[in-house]
Motif scaffolding. Structure first.
Motif, mmCIF file in Angstrom:
data_model
loop_
_atom_site.group_PDB
_atom_site.id
_atom_site.type_symbol
_atom_site.label_atom_id
_atom_site.label_comp_id
_atom_site.label_asym_id
_atom_site.label_seq_id
_atom_site.Cartn_x
_atom_site.Cartn_y
_atom_site.Cartn_z
ATOM 1 N N ASP A 59 0.846 -1.193 0.000
ATOM 2 C CA ASP A 59 0.000 0.000 0.000
ATOM 3 C C ASP A 59 0.883 1.245 0.000
ATOM 4 O OD1 ASP A 59 -1.779 2.044 0.497
ATOM 5 O OD2 ASP A 59 -2.520 1.249 2.395
ATOM 6 N N ARG A 67 -1.058 1.647 10.289
ATOM 7 C CA ARG A 67 -0.565 0.862 9.162
ATOM 8 C C ARG A 67 -0.027 -0.451 9.718
ATOM 9 N NH1 ARG A 67 4.127 3.504 5.610
ATOM 10 N NH2 ARG A 67 5.263 3.326 7.578
ATOM 11 N N ARG A 82 -0.863 -2.551 4.619
ATOM 12 C CA ARG A 82 -2.110 -1.814 4.425
ATOM 13 C C ARG A 82 -2.229 -0.740 5.514
ATOM 14 N NH1 ARG A 82 -2.225 -3.518 0.068
ATOM 15 N NH2 ARG A 82 -3.905 -4.513 -1.102
ATOM 16 N N LEU A 459 -5.434 0.260 -6.568
ATOM 17 C CA LEU A 459 -4.709 -0.563 -5.593
ATOM 18 C C LEU A 459 -5.383 -1.930 -5.412
ATOM 19 C CD1 LEU A 459 -2.527 -0.906 -3.386
ATOM 20 C CD2 LEU A 459 -4.121 0.181 -1.785
ATOM 21 N N TYR A 460 -6.698 -1.972 -5.494
ATOM 22 C CA TYR A 460 -7.428 -3.191 -5.168
ATOM 23 C C TYR A 460 -7.916 -3.988 -6.379
ATOM 24 C CZ TYR A 460 -7.467 -2.315 -0.169
ATOM 25 O OH TYR A 460 -7.088 -2.140 1.138
#
Length: 463
Positions: A59, A67, A82, A459-460
């Motif tokens: 991430d 985080r 993440r 990102l996903y």
């Protein structure tokens, strides 16, 4: 066979043969405004395969208050990261946190590693720099790790299926407070809210990058708790109004049950819709968002709160009361849509600003504040008197009409600049445009918020 059930059945078949499972680390987060402690609860192997991309594991957005980092124990190689926020992270800024300690149950989810790993949790300090606050080690193959079953798999509905979960953003819509007789109502509402989301940019342009699933664990009693009115329901997800004492803030602290139910479906993000008509919702980055499904403002609530949960967007409004303390230090926020820096060379969205646009950008701030503070007093009195929701809806519609009329006459309407007033503060923080769905109950995200959303989609999903 029902087509939607068949589609989900295909996913389950894929999940059973996939090599990468989903690992969840449950832990306790305890403390107060001065101290916090982390302690391991359990390591859980979820029933479905990891729904995320197997390549986009790091991430680089780092938008949350916390985080977590997964490292190979031997080589110290970083395997997964993440950023996220949490209920604890909000609660510690409340008045209650200055008086007592509380414990919150939280979870970290990531693709199951082959061997032992180190888990590090970092938290932003007073300057918003990440600092380590907890380190632990786990063995993903330990015989005492819990193997969770997909206890609600047969109830999962595929609302929108565009491909393999590992290549898509998987959104799970959970329903709370729905009885067996109301299951059809839940399905209809989930579909309607999905359409509302994908009618809004930039979700509209990225619809094919999403799968949407829906699941409503059934309850005997309709609706969820609203303690300020003496209404209590033991709903499956434990969602309740009045979180942190704010009548419109809707959350659940029952993370253990939430995760157990959600693990029956593939998900990267979750929105919980509650079977209530009273205006309310909430959104926490990387955890979940909530919305009152029967409210006259359900579409707005669903999308606005999803903006918090999905993209880590900050609230841009500042005239209404909130449950937690507003920022006390004027330093650059980590959210992408608000700023404390006006220098054109360092402004977050400087490439989007016309050189002729003044910074700060003039807007009818005094006129807006005078109206808004008066409106908030009326709103507060309506809630205090427990007036019918129709009266609150009428007030909201009238307020939005006045505000949009006011903004339509502004010189810098629809211009990207730096408009003072954001992040719950009247001074010192700035938003990029005069109006946005993160500021008022309008229909659109501003350009900066849209970019923030697109970054998360990338990102996903594998595009």
């Amino acid at each position: 066979m029902n087509k939607l059930v068949a589609i989900f059945g295909l996913f389950l078949s894929w999940a059973t043969i996939a090599q990468v499972q989903t690992l969840r680390v449950d832990y306790y987060h305890t403390g107060d405004s001065q101290q916090e402690i982390f302690s391991l609860d359990s390591v859980v192997v979820e029933p479905l395969a990891w729904p995320g991309s197997k390549s986009q594991v790091l991430d680089d957005l780092n938008r949350g208050k916390y985080r977590f980092i997964i490292k190979d124990k031997t080589s110290k190689q970083v395997l997964f990261t993440r950023s996220y926020s949490s209920i604890y992270g909000e609660w510690e800024t409340t008045g209650e946190a200055k008086k007592i300690k509380r414990t919150f149950h939280e979870s970290l989810r990531f693709p199951m590693p082959d061997k032992e790993v180190i888990i590090e949790i970092e938290k932003r300090d007073a300057k918003h720099q990440f600092q380590n606050v907890w380190t632990t080690e786990i063995d993903p193959n330990h015989y005492l790790n819990h193997r969770e079953s997909a206890g609600y798999a047969e109830q999962v509905i595929a609302i929108e299926h565009n491909g393999d979960p590992k290549n898509k953003v998987d959104l799970l819509i959970l329903g709370d407070g729905y009885t067996k007789a109301e299951l059809s109502k839940f399905k209809t509402t989930a579909k309607e809210l999905t359409e509302a989301l994908f009618a809004t940019s930039p979700f509209k342009e990225n619809r094919k990058n999403f799968n949407v699933w829906a699941l409503a664990p059934l309850t005997k009693e309709s609706g969820v708790s609203r303690p300020s009115t003496g209404t209590y329901h033991d709903s499956p997800l434990g969602v309740t109004y009045d979180a942190f004492g704010s009548e419109r803030y809707v959350l659940t602290s029952d993370n253990r049950n939430f995760r157990r139910i959600a693990s029956s479906a593939p998900y990267d993000f979750v929105e919980i819709i509650v079977n209530n008509d009273t205006y309310g919702g909430g959104g926490i980055y990387g955890l979940y968002s909530t919305a009152a499904a029967n409210s006259d403002w359900a579409d707005y609530l669903f999308i606005h709160e999803f903006g918090h949960h999905f993209a880590g967007l900050a609230d841009e409004y500042y005239t209404s009361s909130v449950a937690y303390a507003a920022p006390t230090n004027i330093i650059e926020p980590y959210e992408p849509n608000v700023t404390a820096l006006l220098n054109g060379d360092t402004l977050k969205w400087q490439t989007k600003v016309n050189k002729q646009t003044p910074l700060p950008t003039p807007w009818p701030k005094q006129e807006y504040e005078k109206h808004s503070y008066e409106y908030q007093q009326i709103r507060g009195q309506l809630r205090k008197d427990n007036k019918p929701e129709s009266e609150m809806d009428k007030l909201f519609h009238e307020n939005q009409r006045i505000v949009e009329g006011m903004f339509s006459k502004a010189e810098y309407n629809n211009v990207i600049g730096a408009f003072e007033g954001a992040n719950y503060s009247a001074k010192g923080f700035y938003r990029s445009e005069l109006n946005c769905i993160m500021f008022t109950r309008t229909d659109d995200f501003c350009d900066v918020c849209q970019q923030g959303i697109v970054d998360v989609i990338k990102l996903y999903s594998s595009q």
